[in-house]
Design a protein around this motif. Sequence first.
Motif, short mmCIF file in Angstrom:
data_model
loop_
_atom_site.label_atom_id
_atom_site.label_comp_id
_atom_site.label_asym_id
_atom_site.label_seq_id
_atom_site.Cartn_x
_atom_site.Cartn_y
_atom_site.Cartn_z
N GLY A 78 0.83 -1.24 -0.04
CA GLY A 78 -0.03 -0.06 -0.03
C GLY A 78 0.98 1.21 0.10
O GLY A 78 2.23 1.21 -0.02
N GLY A 79 0.23 2.50 0.22
CA GLY A 79 0.89 3.77 0.04
C GLY A 79 -0.08 4.80 -0.52
O GLY A 79 -1.02 4.62 -0.53
N ALA A 80 0.83 5.94 -0.55
CA ALA A 80 0.36 7.29 -0.89
C ALA A 80 1.18 8.15 -1.89
O ALA A 80 2.60 7.83 -1.53
CB ALA A 80 -0.65 7.76 -0.03
N ASP A 81 0.88 8.89 -2.60
CA ASP A 81 1.68 9.68 -3.14
C ASP A 81 1.90 11.08 -2.68
O ASP A 81 2.05 12.01 -2.98
CB ASP A 81 1.00 10.33 -4.72
N PHE A 82 2.11 10.86 -1.19
CA PHE A 82 2.53 11.87 -0.17
C PHE A 82 3.92 11.89 0.16
O PHE A 82 4.46 10.77 0.09
CB PHE A 82 1.60 11.46 1.07
N ASP A 83 4.80 13.11 0.14
CA ASP A 83 6.11 13.27 0.47
C ASP A 83 6.13 13.64 1.93
O ASP A 83 5.91 15.05 2.08
CB ASP A 83 6.51 14.02 -0.74
N PRO A 84 6.93 13.19 2.74
CA PRO A 84 6.80 13.47 4.13
C PRO A 84 8.00 14.34 4.32
O PRO A 84 8.14 14.82 5.45
CB PRO A 84 7.19 12.01 5.06
N ARG A 85 8.94 14.54 3.26
CA ARG A 85 10.06 15.18 3.58
C ARG A 85 9.70 16.65 3.38
O ARG A 85 8.83 17.02 2.58
CB ARG A 85 10.99 14.82 2.34
N GLY A 86 10.30 17.48 4.56
CA GLY A 86 9.91 18.88 4.74
C GLY A 86 8.62 19.08 5.27
O GLY A 86 8.38 20.27 5.27
N ARG A 87 8.01 18.01 5.71
CA ARG A 87 6.57 18.34 6.34
C ARG A 87 6.91 18.17 7.83
O ARG A 87 7.54 17.62 8.49
CB ARG A 87 5.58 17.34 5.95
N SER A 88 6.19 19.17 8.56
CA SER A 88 6.30 19.26 9.89
C SER A 88 5.79 17.81 10.53
O SER A 88 4.91 17.11 10.02
CB SER A 88 5.61 20.29 10.67
N ASP A 89 6.01 17.46 11.97
CA ASP A 89 5.38 16.45 12.39
C ASP A 89 3.86 16.43 12.63
O ASP A 89 3.26 15.18 12.37
CB ASP A 89 5.74 16.38 13.90
N ALA A 90 3.34 17.68 12.74
CA ALA A 90 2.13 17.93 12.80
C ALA A 90 1.18 17.34 11.65
O ALA A 90 0.21 16.93 11.52
CB ALA A 90 1.69 19.22 13.27
N GLU A 91 1.90 18.12 10.34
CA GLU A 91 1.47 17.78 9.02
C GLU A 91 1.47 16.14 8.71
O GLU A 91 0.53 15.57 8.16
CB GLU A 91 2.06 18.44 7.91
N VAL A 92 2.64 15.72 9.13
CA VAL A 92 2.74 14.03 8.89
C VAL A 92 1.47 13.48 9.49
O VAL A 92 0.81 12.33 9.41
CB VAL A 92 3.95 13.59 9.29
N MET A 93 1.32 14.01 10.96
CA MET A 93 0.38 13.23 11.79
C MET A 93 -0.92 13.53 11.22
O MET A 93 -1.83 12.24 11.10
CB MET A 93 0.33 13.88 13.09
N ARG A 94 -1.15 14.54 10.89
CA ARG A 94 -2.85 14.72 10.01
C ARG A 94 -2.73 14.11 8.95
O ARG A 94 -4.06 13.14 8.72
CB ARG A 94 -3.00 16.39 9.78
N PHE A 95 -1.90 13.77 8.12
CA PHE A 95 -2.04 12.93 7.02
C PHE A 95 -2.16 11.55 7.18
O PHE A 95 -3.12 10.81 6.79
CB PHE A 95 -0.66 13.16 5.86
#
Length: 449
Positions: A130-147
Amino acid sequence: MASIDEKLEPILAEVLRRNAGEPEFHQAVREVLESLGRVIAKRPEYADDALIERICEPERQIIFRIPWLDDDGQVQVNRGFRVQFNSALGPYKGGIRFHPSVNLSIIKFLGFEQTFKNALTGLPIGGGKGGADFDPRGRSDAEVMRFCQSFMTELYRHIGDKTDVPAGDIGVGGREIGYMFGQYKRLTNCFAAGVLTGKGMLYGGSRARTEATGYGSTYFVQSMLGTKGDSFDGKKAVVSGSGNVAIYTMEKIQSFGGTIIACSDSAGYVVDENGIDLNLVKEIKLARRGRISEYARLRGTGSHYVEGGRIWDVACDVAMPSATQNELTGRDARTLIKNGVIAVGEGANMPSTPEAVRAFQEAGVLFGPGKATNAGGVATSALEMQQNASRDSWSFKRTEERLADIMHSIHDTCAATADEYGTPGDYVLGANIAGFVRVAEAMRAQGVI
């Protein structure tokens, strides 16, 4: 391009027709079908009841929308995937990848490969990805959590410890697994530790899981070298990537007496003829989430950074492609061969192009395909599932000993299967046939479903 048995050509043609525009999936299916002509000749019953056609068709493909809020309060939308490929041997098992390149073709190729990889472990797990076309690089911890919370809000209804057990992959480490597990627990009101693997030790994780894929790849290559009376001791190695797989591949090679002279990330590679300082790489990549270019600046004399370029231009005895699919081309293979490489072990999934694989095999280079070589990660995930089911937690030593046993067994199974089918030393054919036979036997026993 290797030939495919004429009985299998219609199957490949139908896969290409039904899955248009999915080159990675086409490549993975072709590579397996190229190995099966000898199996069909010896065991014609495997051509009955559309068995091979069913193996090439996922049992379920799930695609979903992932809306989430960034730190500026703007709504972002990504696409999520879960391909539950084959459950003949057990619940679907395979990682979740967060990367901009993720699409259905990549997830299907990974799920297809995972089916045979998991079969080779000898453990009761099926194949999925599985997966997603989301790039966690450069994202804050809060953004990664919400995603991750939005991703799991859809995924949770499709998984479970007896149904489908995801893990991490590129872009998904302990942080992401933690956020997804928390959301699963919140949605289900159930502490189901066995629903995800790669968890933190405080809430059901397994010791040695972080190290498992890299350690396992190194154990497999050490076994290949052993067939020639050789080992990693005194060898120079190049490892592409600098994530978990690459880092723990380097760590285990060093423990076996090898010297790592180069590693990389998506922007370039660093060379250190005195041997890569692994503690510095861990600090840059794991603690600071930085770029490998920082290594040369911090390390100083004896090291240098090459922006872009090809890490495979660096002369070595052993090459371990451990970054991503199709990263090692035919040109790269010829360069490595010219520079004296004796063994290649795929730490990533399908990192060598078909042209590269053929070049290595024709040159007599020991070559470990990803579905065998990098099976240590999923094997240890299955051991994590076992610990979760028994409410137990094993020591690092016990877990690594089991990992080593599994990897040596996979090596020996692939080698013995290659011998049985008349091509000694062909680990690609051995892995494909051994994995296929285990899945095929289970499917035949369970009827046409």
